[in-house]
Design an enzyme around this catalytic site. Structure first.
Site, mmCIF file in Angstrom:
data_model
loop_
_atom_site.group_PDB
_atom_site.id
_atom_site.type_symbol
_atom_site.label_atom_id
_atom_site.label_comp_id
_atom_site.label_asym_id
_atom_site.label_seq_id
_atom_site.Cartn_x
_atom_site.Cartn_y
_atom_site.Cartn_z
ATOM 1 N N THR A 92 -4.452 -8.716 -27.787
ATOM 2 C CA THR A 92 -4.406 -10.178 -27.656
ATOM 3 C C THR A 92 -5.782 -10.602 -27.138
ATOM 4 O OG1 THR A 92 -3.294 -9.938 -25.511
ATOM 5 C CG2 THR A 92 -1.907 -10.426 -27.411
ATOM 6 N N LYS A 128 -2.546 -1.691 -25.342
ATOM 7 C CA LYS A 128 -3.219 -2.975 -25.180
ATOM 8 C C LYS A 128 -3.049 -3.454 -23.742
ATOM 9 C CE LYS A 128 -1.820 -6.901 -26.134
ATOM 10 N NZ LYS A 128 -1.505 -7.356 -24.742
ATOM 11 N N THR A 178 0.565 -8.752 -22.173
ATOM 12 C CA THR A 178 1.579 -7.750 -21.947
ATOM 13 C C THR A 178 0.927 -6.400 -22.039
ATOM 14 O OG1 THR A 178 3.414 -9.027 -22.785
ATOM 15 C CG2 THR A 178 3.457 -6.691 -23.254
ATOM 16 N N SER A 196 -9.046 -27.379 -20.192
ATOM 17 C CA SER A 196 -10.140 -28.346 -20.037
ATOM 18 C C SER A 196 -11.133 -28.178 -21.177
ATOM 19 C CB SER A 196 -10.794 -28.169 -18.678
ATOM 20 O OG SER A 196 -11.156 -26.822 -18.472
#
Lengths: 412, 412
Positions: free
Chosen positions: B157, B183, B194, B412
């Site tokens: 990810t 990962k 995760t 932001s």
């Protein structure tokens, strides 16, 4: 010097004097230059004392001292210094505590065992307690009632504002006063800081009654606040009851079950809650005050554990800093608390708007409305577990880059 | 895209193919553009499977699925997607898991119950499992042995580098191979990440033997790594043993107590330890790998609890980010762990240099030397409690402003 927290109250509150308590402060040069760093509070003879302390297994020397002296139930003076915590200082630390009590007892004309002590600041450095001898006589000579803001300022470390709160309640139809001061939580650069709080009243309470009030009172106030989940070696909350209101006809309260205590208990708890909230408002780098409410849990204890898991989660706290109603991270924090939870019964609200319901995103949730709410300085985060009637709430603040800067940048 | 962690290994390791395992990846467009997001591993008939999962009380739908299917002990395929965690998705999530298994079982020619699944990415969004039907036949046609780096990349990810490790050991004098991919840990922007890991071997192991190896193996490897103390709803570690080495004369191992298993156990644990360390090296915003060693504790369990208290302390982690050997904060973290500790017996080392000893600053400690050590990318922090023989170690990383930026700034 850090700018004052944007969550600070507008001003220090009006706080009345308390009969039987007089305070003075001095600059003993423990560590800081150009500011006061010692507080002396003189207490009239017969003052009852009670205390609660850090749960750390490595408490500071002053914490060990106070725990030991509480058995006597009586106090004549409180000496607090900022700049050095006298923690992890071994035998030197024990000697420094004893020397401080000796110096103060001589100046104040009482027994060393009637002196209560607290220290906050650097850890692992010997406390130069001999410096107190240069200021103690002057402090005793200078004490005056009602100088609460001055007292609150002397015990600050990197707090950005002094913290005080007061309440006046009635016992037997006669007013009694409660005044408290506190300094900040979070463990603060350049070393550790500590939560210290001192509460004074003129109510005539037996030591055991005061201890019972304090032990019960902290549970939903100071113990329900977390900044970063870290626990100081020095956290100390002492309460002193001078009993001077007896002169105005308030009969002594000797049992915690006395129904005459109830209005006092409410006022006392209000002062504790107010001070605890100010501590959360001055969390390091805090830009948002966060109230975490957990309801529908199996028990109140389970609700507290889940609320603390949410309030201490770096991911929840950084999401709030980013003004993101990230309920996925709230689910994560509920799940990791280890208490009973059923994904398919969970509902989550930010600022009163339900964003997740029964195991999925709430289809009716208005993202623009929640985004606007997340920009506010005060955020309410509510979770309903849908399991039982257990409910609790804790206060925390967000986790910002300023927190890391305060705690990590000072060497550069 | 974040820059590659400065703690990353120089390159992806050389990893051999494993007889009975073939992998392929595809871009199904679950969430990411321009990269692969689905991994298929086909396993030869008879492959044993074992698993360990998040302790979260709110696990994801794929975790529930895998837990249920482990009872069969056999697997024919593993399907992993990145971009969507299929967590907190209610009945839709359960349906998506079932649909994925149906699609994969049709393409692979096996039962749905032999398909194992994992998902990582956004939480609370329905997983568009129908997208798998567009790629699954092609994946089955494309599988090849040994494409581990490609596999490790498809499950990332916001990991900054793909993670793999391999070992070759001997059973009955014949080589067997262990290959694993993983990962990252830490819960990563824009939602949760995760820890996922998949380990494959050609050793002929009964499912119960594999489960025993895995359950014991994670204790000092994956369970001894912490990034921020937060726990994903989706953490999954699956191990698959094809048994293909039996064709080369390795007799099946049916009991975990079989002494023939010992060399394998060592290699297996080495692979788990290597992957777990890579996960710590890719902690969000990490600039330093920190090994926390606690010795002299009452028990190993107490040592683990104290080590985790240190490794999860925001104040210890920010101090290390600031290259400050702040042993006061270590004392604080020892004290708050709740395990037996005696301030006056505590010693603390940074990088092998003793900075605190028997309740006070070590008088002999060379601050310049420690300051130089603190600038290194790998920091060893050792605590001796002086109480007993309990010892443990955990890995973590520092807490930097980049962590807060990764987790808080994306709105932001």
């Amino acid at each position: 010097m850090a700018a004052v927290s944007p969550l600070a109250p507008e001003r220090f509150p009006e706080m009345p004097a308390i009969d039987g308590v007089a305070v003075a402060t001095a600059a003993a040069g423990i560590r800081y230059a150009g500011r006061t760093d010692v507080l002396l509070a003189l207490l009239e003879p017969g003052t009852a004392v009670a205390g609660v302390f850090t749960k750390s297994k490595c408490p500071s020397a002053p914490v060990d001292w106070c725990r030991g002296k509480l058995k006597g139930g009586k106090a004549r003076a409180l000496v607090v210094n900022s700049g050095n915590a006298n923690a992890f200082t071994g035998k030197t630390g024990v000697a420094a505590v004893k020397l401080t009590a000796d110096i103060a007892s001589k100046s104040a004309g009482c027994k060393p065992a009637e002196i209560f002590l607290a220290s906050t600041g650097v850890i692992g450095e010997p406390l130069p307690a001999e410096k107190f001898s240069g200021v103690m006589d002057d402090l005793v000579a200078a004490v005056q009632p009602g100088r609460w803001e001055e007292a609150a300022r002397a015990i600050m470390t990197t707090d950005t504002f002094p913290k005080g709160a007061a309440a006046v309640v009635r016992i037997d139809g006669k007013p009694v006063t409660i005044c408290g001061i506190a300094k900040g939580a979070g463990m603060i650069a350049p070393d550790m800081a500590t939560m210290l709080s001192f509460v004074f009243t003129d109510a005539p309470l037996a030591p055991a009654v005061l201890q019972s009030l304090l032990t019960k009172g902290v549970d939903d106030t100071f113990n329900a606040v977390t900044i970063d989940g870290d626990t100081s070696t020095s956290d100390t909350l002492l309460a002193f009851a001078t009993g001077a209101a007896a002169k105005r006809g308030v009969a002594k309260i000797s049992r915690a079950s006395d129904p005459r205590l109830e209005p006092f208990r409410k006022g006392f708890n209000r002062v504790l809650a107010n001070l605890a909230e100010q501590v959360a408002r001055d969390g390091e780098g805090a830009r948002k005050l966060v109230e975490v409410i957990v309801q529908g849990a199996a028990t109140k204890k389970a609700a507290r554990k889940i609320a603390m898991s949410i309030a201490n989660s770096p991911l929840v706290k950084t999401a709030i800093a980013g003004e993101d109603a990230n309920w996925g991270r709230v689910v994560m924090a509920v799940g990791k608390a280890g208490e009973k939870a059923d994904r398919d019964k969970l509902s989550i609200w930010f600022g009163g708007v339900r964003v997740a319901h029964k195991g999925a995103r709430d289809p009716g949730y208005d993202e623009a409305k929640v985004s606007a709410l997340m920009k506010r300085p005060e955020i309410e985060l509510k979770v309903d577990l849908g399991l039982g009637k257990g409910r609790d709430r804790v206060l925390t603040c967000d986790l910002t880059k300023e927190y890391v800067a305060i705690n990590g940048d000072y060497r550069s």
